[in-house]
Motif scaffolding. Structure first.
Motif, PDB file in Angstrom:
ATOM      1  N   TRP A  54      -0.834  10.219  13.011  1.00 55.58           N
ATOM      2  CA  TRP A  54      -1.459  11.174  13.948  1.00 55.58           C
ATOM      3  C   TRP A  54      -0.807  11.074  15.330  1.00 55.58           C
ATOM      4  CZ3 TRP A  54      -4.074  15.393  13.748  1.00 55.58           C
ATOM      5  CH2 TRP A  54      -4.958  15.787  14.743  1.00 55.58           C
ATOM      6  N   GLN A 112       0.813  -1.212   0.000  1.00 56.54           N
ATOM      7  CA  GLN A 112       0.000   0.000   0.000  1.00 56.54           C
ATOM      8  C   GLN A 112       0.845   1.259   0.000  1.00 56.54           C
ATOM      9  OE1 GLN A 112      -2.563  -0.379   3.393  1.00 56.54           O
ATOM     10  NE2 GLN A 112      -4.088  -1.565   2.296  1.00 56.54           N
ATOM     11  N   ARG A 113       1.976   1.225   0.713  1.00 60.25           N
ATOM     12  CA  ARG A 113       2.708   2.462   0.943  1.00 60.25           C
ATOM     13  C   ARG A 113       4.043   2.530   0.220  1.00 60.25           C
ATOM     14  NH1 ARG A 113       1.910   5.810   0.915  1.00 60.25           N
ATOM     15  NH2 ARG A 113       2.437   7.260   2.554  1.00 60.25           N
ATOM     16  N   LEU A 150      -6.001  17.658   3.834  1.00 61.56           N
ATOM     17  CA  LEU A 150      -7.343  18.163   4.147  1.00 61.56           C
ATOM     18  C   LEU A 150      -7.819  19.118   3.070  1.00 61.56           C
ATOM     19  CD1 LEU A 150      -9.191  17.798   6.604  1.00 61.56           C
ATOM     20  CD2 LEU A 150      -8.279  19.906   7.498  1.00 61.56           C
ATOM     21  N   LEU A 169       2.689  19.398  10.325  1.00 60.71           N
ATOM     22  CA  LEU A 169       1.289  19.801  10.415  1.00 60.71           C
ATOM     23  C   LEU A 169       0.762  20.192   9.044  1.00 60.71           C
ATOM     24  CD1 LEU A 169       1.669  21.987  13.608  1.00 60.71           C
ATOM     25  CD2 LEU A 169       0.408  19.873  13.487  1.00 60.71           C
ATOM     26  N   LEU A 183      -2.427  19.188   6.679  1.00 60.47           N
ATOM     27  CA  LEU A 183      -3.416  20.161   6.221  1.00 60.47           C
ATOM     28  C   LEU A 183      -3.569  20.105   4.705  1.00 60.47           C
ATOM     29  CD1 LEU A 183      -2.631  23.251   8.454  1.00 60.47           C
ATOM     30  CD2 LEU A 183      -4.682  21.857   8.459  1.00 60.47           C
ATOM     31  N   GLY A 216      -9.400  15.510   0.979  1.00 62.94           N
ATOM     32  CA  GLY A 216      -9.336  14.226   1.663  1.00 62.94           C
ATOM     33  C   GLY A 216      -9.466  14.439   3.166  1.00 62.94           C
ATOM     34  N   THR A 217      -8.880  13.497   3.929  1.00 59.92           N
ATOM     35  CA  THR A 217      -8.857  13.681   5.371  1.00 59.92           C
ATOM     36  C   THR A 217      -7.484  14.185   5.771  1.00 59.92           C
ATOM     37  OG1 THR A 217      -8.265  11.378   5.516  1.00 59.92           O
ATOM     38  CG2 THR A 217     -10.559  11.943   5.950  1.00 59.92           C
ATOM     39  N   TYR A 218      -7.339  14.527   7.037  1.00 59.46           N
ATOM     40  CA  TYR A 218      -6.083  15.043   7.537  1.00 59.46           C
ATOM     41  C   TYR A 218      -5.014  13.960   7.428  1.00 59.46           C
ATOM     42  CZ  TYR A 218      -2.862  17.677  10.374  1.00 59.46           C
ATOM     43  OH  TYR A 218      -1.771  18.375  10.793  1.00 59.46           O
ATOM     44  N   LEU A 219      -3.837  14.342   6.946  1.00 65.12           N
ATOM     45  CA  LEU A 219      -2.701  13.442   6.745  1.00 65.12           C
ATOM     46  C   LEU A 219      -2.906  12.455   5.608  1.00 65.12           C
ATOM     47  CD1 LEU A 219      -1.441  12.550  10.336  1.00 65.12           C
ATOM     48  CD2 LEU A 219      -0.208  13.793   8.600  1.00 65.12           C
ATOM     49  N   HIS A 220      -3.893  12.717   4.756  1.00 65.90           N
ATOM     50  CA  HIS A 220      -4.123  11.874   3.596  1.00 65.90           C
ATOM     51  C   HIS A 220      -2.954  12.033   2.637  1.00 65.90           C
ATOM     52  CE1 HIS A 220      -7.069   9.514   1.381  1.00 65.90           C
ATOM     53  NE2 HIS A 220      -6.542  10.052   0.300  1.00 65.90           N
ATOM     54  N   ASP A 250       2.430   7.014   8.616  1.00 68.01           N
ATOM     55  CA  ASP A 250       1.184   7.077   7.865  1.00 68.01           C
ATOM     56  C   ASP A 250      -0.003   6.498   8.632  1.00 68.01           C
ATOM     57  OD1 ASP A 250      -0.679   7.523   6.034  1.00 68.01           O
ATOM     58  OD2 ASP A 250       0.051   6.155   4.526  1.00 68.01           O
ATOM     59  N   TYR A 251      -0.015   5.191   8.826  1.00 66.02           N
ATOM     60  CA  TYR A 251      -1.194   4.597   9.461  1.00 66.02           C
ATOM     61  C   TYR A 251      -1.448   5.233  10.833  1.00 66.02           C
ATOM     62  CZ  TYR A 251      -0.522   0.996   5.930  1.00 66.02           C
ATOM     63  OH  TYR A 251      -0.362   0.328   4.752  1.00 66.02           O
ATOM     64  N   ARG A 252      -0.370   5.396  11.575  1.00 66.28           N
ATOM     65  CA  ARG A 252      -0.499   6.036  12.883  1.00 66.28           C
ATOM     66  C   ARG A 252       0.282   7.348  12.901  1.00 66.28           C
ATOM     67  NH1 ARG A 252      -2.990   2.793  16.556  1.00 66.28           N
ATOM     68  NH2 ARG A 252      -2.309   4.116  18.255  1.00 66.28           N
TER      69      ARG A 252
END
Lengths: 250, 114, 96, 611
Positions: free
Chosen positions: A67, A50-51, A187, A180, A184, A191-195, A63-65
């Motif tokens: 956040w 995937q990555r 976003l 950060l 953004l 997409g979503t944050y950190l996409h 990526d996956y974590r």
């Protein structure tokens, strides 16, 4: 009986009971070395596909974590800011003349080759972080170690010249901000944050992994600068007291 | 063997706590805190281990061998960073305390406070 | 083979951890703590966690010792030196 | 809904981004920029949280970072679960931060960008902590919050001798977080999951063994330490006595109590499905015991303090026990009441802390007895009014905010003996606030009290006055009082939001329905919101509220003139007071022994949970 002795006496039964409870819990864990987590198995099977990164841990960290890692980076930054806040505010009154008390001959001799070498090692550790073991944090610490060597080998003044506060502050805050901002950007693109937005590249290349590569580099920068700042705060303290120590030794 | 690694984590945990209880010096105490935190690294890494597993790096990985749990490794990485931040902060607080009290002994400091 | 290695490394981690706690002199403790860190590095390598091993390596060789040593020297080698003068114990907190 | 969902990461990212930008550019910024930027960021978080509270009234928002949604029910990424309760706590944290920053603009003579950056990081940590749905992610935000708090606590300490309080804070809290992480490792090893709902799912399929029980106990200890529940509370009075006013307002107002609420989420989503119904009684019993002990011990210790900040510290501990009682009842009303109580009471406590700063700065001491009668001036009428209002609010004066919250807890079925205890705790703590107000501003009661201090009557106050005695100009005083007044108004007014109790109870009922949350989080399926009846406080709740308010006036009078009860009472009271105070001795080693003992007892009490 001293306070500490009495306290330890109290602690003995409590500690034994606590150890027993903890041991009871630990014995109930699944046997050592048996596979169990679906969550872990998913990454082991899919992360590289995937990555496009061969270091599965890096894929999870950035990526996956990712956040979590953003929070972790801010913990680091807060630790640095906190150290500076605590140590700077009391130091104001004391004299701040920089001295050059520490000179190790061995290190002076080693300096010409050593510092660039360590710096290079740091950069290498960062840049291959998502392919082989290593990464932003580890490489960042090594990079900060190179700055530290400057101090050990040469002089405090040169150390300060090489790592001026405004620049290091900017690097630390900037590195964290890039992290950060990458989030953004995901976003902003809907997409979503950190996409991930960046092409993933070929697995095993340096230019692979999409956002992972950027986040990895940003972390490396922030950690290196952050540690330099921490060293700076503690070393500034150290150099202040050196005459004291020397006097005592005599 | 099936629980021995876990028990080592337990030993570190209790030892660190004992260090906090018995300490007469904030620097010593801060290091004991990092020992206690090391127990969590040991616990996390051991629970993620697979017998005959290989490191979670797919470059050059031998086919057929399972990868050990990469999740706990990423958690431990975060944990290590936290430990650096906490150690730096506790030590700078201790330094500040030393500047005002002239001692690092928690009990002596307590007495001074009255 | 692996099992034997594992037992040795784990025992070393446990014993050195306890040693760190029992070493009360901060300067000596910093050294023992370095050995404890290295035992953890080997432990992580044996348990197939190279990323964590590198982290622990850089932390226990660069970050911890530096911060600790600076603090130890700043405070006149800790409490080993009881002659250390005390400053400003006068203003204590009022009415607990 | 797409636009609203975008706000979720921004709640955390906006304060963090401003914080790191301030750090990066600090050397080139004029002095007013950090103040303004920080206030704007905190205000923006407040507004966004309020929008999210309203938007999630019917259905929670589940946000997956990095877009990693669950694959066939297996969570891959990290999630935030935004529901009205968590979002309103985020709003509380942000509002208090805004007020605190406005206050500190004028309060500190010189404050660098580092202070603002740390306050913003602290705010981000609190927001993430109350929204995250992943056990390790909760730990990360807890650490961010803690690390920022350690530094903020030791900052701007004017009493040279009490920096020790900040060290104790850092050490005991670190013990708590490591214990929590140890528990997390055990739970992860047993379930293989970190997402709360996934843990719950695993545990309901494979009944928990000893590892999960001990792990759960350790995680609980982590939360209780942060929350300051007995016997993990010792750090709190030391730390709050040290903290400067704007920081103390955040600590007392929201930081510690958030941990109770996050504990409730972790319990309901992660562990309630596995432990099953029969275990609920055991869990409830232990939690209620902790809650009652905390409420009572905190209240008694509060009444025994002469230092105004320490009074607030123990008041925070005691009221934390009251919130925890609401959570421990394991009912929807209890949880809803506890959340609303946390908000209204948090606003009042923050206002109290901020106004205390004005007293300390203006009158030159933080000792209730030393200040006896010193506030009898025309210029002090407004602060006195604030104190009385706050004191009555803390005493759950009907029909305002705190009353409605406590009524929800009182009206939870089950434990008839509980409300009188909670009333007593609320009355005793608020009586202490009223007592010191009367002593300082009206000069009532004696200027010496052996219960509060071990000093002899004619011995002068030890040490220097904390701050300059120059007094404050009128404009500065008004500026400083405005945030406190605003917070008090919100606290009193919240109760009159239409159907606020009903909304909270239904949100709490949804939170206590882990199967529905699991469907939503792991499979993206919305369930219909639970149906709850409308709520109005019962007659007995009104009686309890009234008796708390009346009782606080009586107890305040008793606190002022208790020595008229005679010599024998005095002797007994003094022995008890000295014993209690001797336990809170400021020694971090002793606190660690208490910590270990508490952890052990909690885990042993829950050994019966193994199935």
């Amino acid at each position: 009986m001293s306070r500490v002795r009495r306290r330890v006496l109290f602690f003995v039964p409590v500690g034994i009971a606590m150890a027993a409870v903890l041991a009871w819990g630990l014995v109930g864990l699944p046997s050592f070395g048996l596979p169990h987590s679906d969550y872990a198995r998913y990454f082991a099977q899919h992360a590289t596909g995937q990555r496009h990164t061969t270091n599965v841990v890096a894929a999870i960290v950035f990526d996956y974590r990712g956040w979590d890692t953003m929070g972790e980076e801010l913990i680091m930054v807060s630790g640095v800011m906190g150290t500076a806040l605590l140590l700077r505010s009391t130091r104001g009154e004391e004299h701040r003349a920089a001295r050059d008390p520490v000179t190790s001959e061995l290190l002076t001799w080693l300096r010409p080759g050593m510092i660039p070498l360590v710096l290079l090692l740091g950069l290498w550790t960062i840049s291959y972080g998502y392919i082989t073991p290593g990464g932003g944090f580890q490489g960042g610490v090594i990079g900060a170690g190179a700055a530290l060597l400057t101090w050990l080998a040469g002089s405090y003044q040169r150390y300060q010249v090489l790592t001026p506060d405004p620049l290091v502050d900017a690097a630390e805050g900037g590195g964290a901000f890039v992290y950060l901002a990458v989030g953004l950007a995901g976003l902003a693109a809907g997409g979503t944050y950190l996409h991930n937005l960046i092409p993933l590249g070929t697995t095993g290349d340096l230019a692979s992994g999409g956002t992972i590569a950027v986040l990895n580099a940003a972390t490396g920068l922030a950690v290196a600068a952050g540690l330099v700042l921490i060293f700076h705060e503690f070393l500034e303290d150290y150099t202040e007291t050196v005459p004291d120590v020397a006097a005592e030794e005599r | 063997m099936s629980v021995f690694p876990y028990l080592v984590a337990g030993v570190l945990f209790i030892a660190g706590l004992y260090g906090v209880v018995s300490s007469r010096n904030y620097i010593h105490l801060a290091v004991c805190l990092t020992v206690m935190q090391s127990s969590t690294y040991v616990a996390l890494i051991t629970v993620g281990y697979l017998t005959n597993g290989q490191a979670p790096i797919t470059k050059g990985a031998k086919p057929g061998k399972p990868l050990v749990d990469p999740v706990v490794q990423s958690l431990t990485l975060t944990d290590v960073v936290v430990s650096v931040a906490v150690l730096a902060l506790v030590l700078s607080l201790a330094l500040r305390a030393y500047r005002t009290h002239g001692t690092l002994d928690p009990d002596e400091m307590r007495e001074m406070r009255g | 083979m692996t099992t034997a290695l594992l037992v040795v490394v784990l025992t070393a981690v446990g014993v050195l951890g306890v040693c760190v706690v029992l070493t009360h002199d901060p300067l000596r403790q910093t050294v023992v703590n370095g050995f404890f860190g290295l035992s953890l590095v080997i432990f992580f390598v044996v348990l197939q966690a190279p990323d964590v091993a590198i982290s622990e390596l850089v932390v226990s060789t660069v970050a911890y010792p530096l911060v600790l040593l600076a603090t130890v020297y700043r405070t006149g080698k800790g409490t080993r030196d009881p002659q250390r003068k005390r400053r400003a114990p006068s203003d204590s907190e009022a009415g607990r | 809904m797409a636009e609203v969902t975008t706000l979720v990461p921004l709640l955390v990212v906006v304060p963090l981004a401003v914080a790191v930008l301030l750090t990066a550019t600090s050397h080139w910024l004029p002095a007013w920029v950090p103040d303004l930027a920080a206030i704007l960021a905190a205000a923006a978080v407040t507004a966004m949280s309020v929008v999210l509270v309203v938007a999630t009234r019917t259905h929670p928002i589940v946000y997956w970072f990095g877009g990693w949604r669950p694959v066939h029910g297996l969570p891959i990424g990290i999630t935030f679960i935004v529901e009205p309760l968590g979002a309103s706590l985020a709003a509380l944290a942000a509002l208090l931060t805004t007020a605190s920053l406005v206050f500190s603009w004028r309060y500190f003579e010189e404050v660098g960008h580092l202070y603002h950056a740390l306050v913003l990081a602290f705010l981000a940590g609190m927001v993430g902590f109350s929204l995250s749905g992943d056990l390790f992610n909760i730990f990360v935000w807890l650490e961010l919050m803690s690390v920022a708090a350690y530094a903020l606590c030791g900052y701007q300490v004017h009493q040279a001798a009490v920096i020790q309080g900040a060290v104790n804070f850092a050490i005991i809290n670190s013990l708590g977080t490591f214990t929590m992480l140890m528990g997390l490792a055990m739970v992860y090893a047993s379930t293989g999951q970190l997402n709360l709902s996934a843990i719950g799912h695993q545990l309901s399929a494979n009944p928990p063994g000893s590892a999960v029980v001990v792990g759960f106990s350790f995680i609980t200890v982590g939360f209780l330490t942060k929350a300051g529940a007995v016997p993990f509370h010792f750090w709190m009075s030391d730390a709050y006595a040290v903290a400067s006013a704007p920081v103390g307002a955040l600590f007392a107002g929201v930081m510690s109590d958030l941990a109770y609420h996050t504990f409730a989420r972790v319990y309901w989503d992660g562990f309630a499905p596995g432990f099953g119904v029969h275990a609920a009684a055991v869990i409830r019993g232990v939690l209620l015991a902790v809650a009652v002990l905390t409420a009572l011990l905190g209240a008694v210790m509060c009444a025994l303090q002469a230092d105004l900040k320490r009074q607030v510290a123990f008041l925070t501990i005691s009221h934390g026990g009251i919130f925890f009682a609401g959570i421990a009842l394991l009912t929807a009303r209890g949880l809803a009441g506890s959340t609303l109580y946390l908000i209204t009471d948090g606003l009042l406590k923050a206002a109290l802390f901020l106004s205390l700063a004005i007293v300390i700065k203006g009158l030159g001491s933080s000792d209730e007895l030393a200040l006896h009668g010193r506030g009898r001036q025309r210029s002090q009428v407004l602060p006195m009014a604030v104190f009385i209002t706050v004191g009555l609010g803390l005493a759950t004066l009907p029909p305002f905010g705190t009353f409605l919250s406590s009524a929800l807890i009182y009206d939870s079925p089950g434990y008839g003996w509980l409300p009188p205890i909670l009333v007593l705790a609320a009355a005793l703590t608020s009586a202490t606030v009223l007592r010191s107000t009367a002593r300082i501003y009206l000069g009532w009661g004696p200027a010496h009290d052996p219960l509060l201090t071990s000093r002899k009557p004619d011995e002068p106050e030890e040490g220097e006055p904390e701050e300059s005695e120059t007094g404050l100009g009128l404009r500065t005083r008004l500026w400083l009082l405005t945030p406190a007044l605003g917070l008090v108004l919100v606290a009193y007014g919240v109760a009159f939001t239409p159907s606020v109790a009903h909304e909270l109870v239904s949100a709490a009922a949804a939170l206590q329905h882990p199967q529905a949350t699991e469907q939503l989080v792991l499979h993206g399926q919305q369930s219909p919101p639970p149906v709850v009846g409308s709520y109005a406080p019962s007659a007995s709740a009104w009686a309890y509220g009234g008796s708390a308010a009346g009782g606080s006036l009586l107890l305040a009078a008793l606190g002022l003139w208790w020595r008229r009860l005679g010599r024998r009472v005095e002797g007994v009271a003094l022995v008890l007071a000295r014993g209690l105070k001797a336990v809170h001795d400021g020694s971090v080693g002793d606190y660690a022994v208490w910590f270990a003992a508490g952890t052990t007892v909690l885990a042993i009490a829950w050994t019966g949970l193994v199935r």
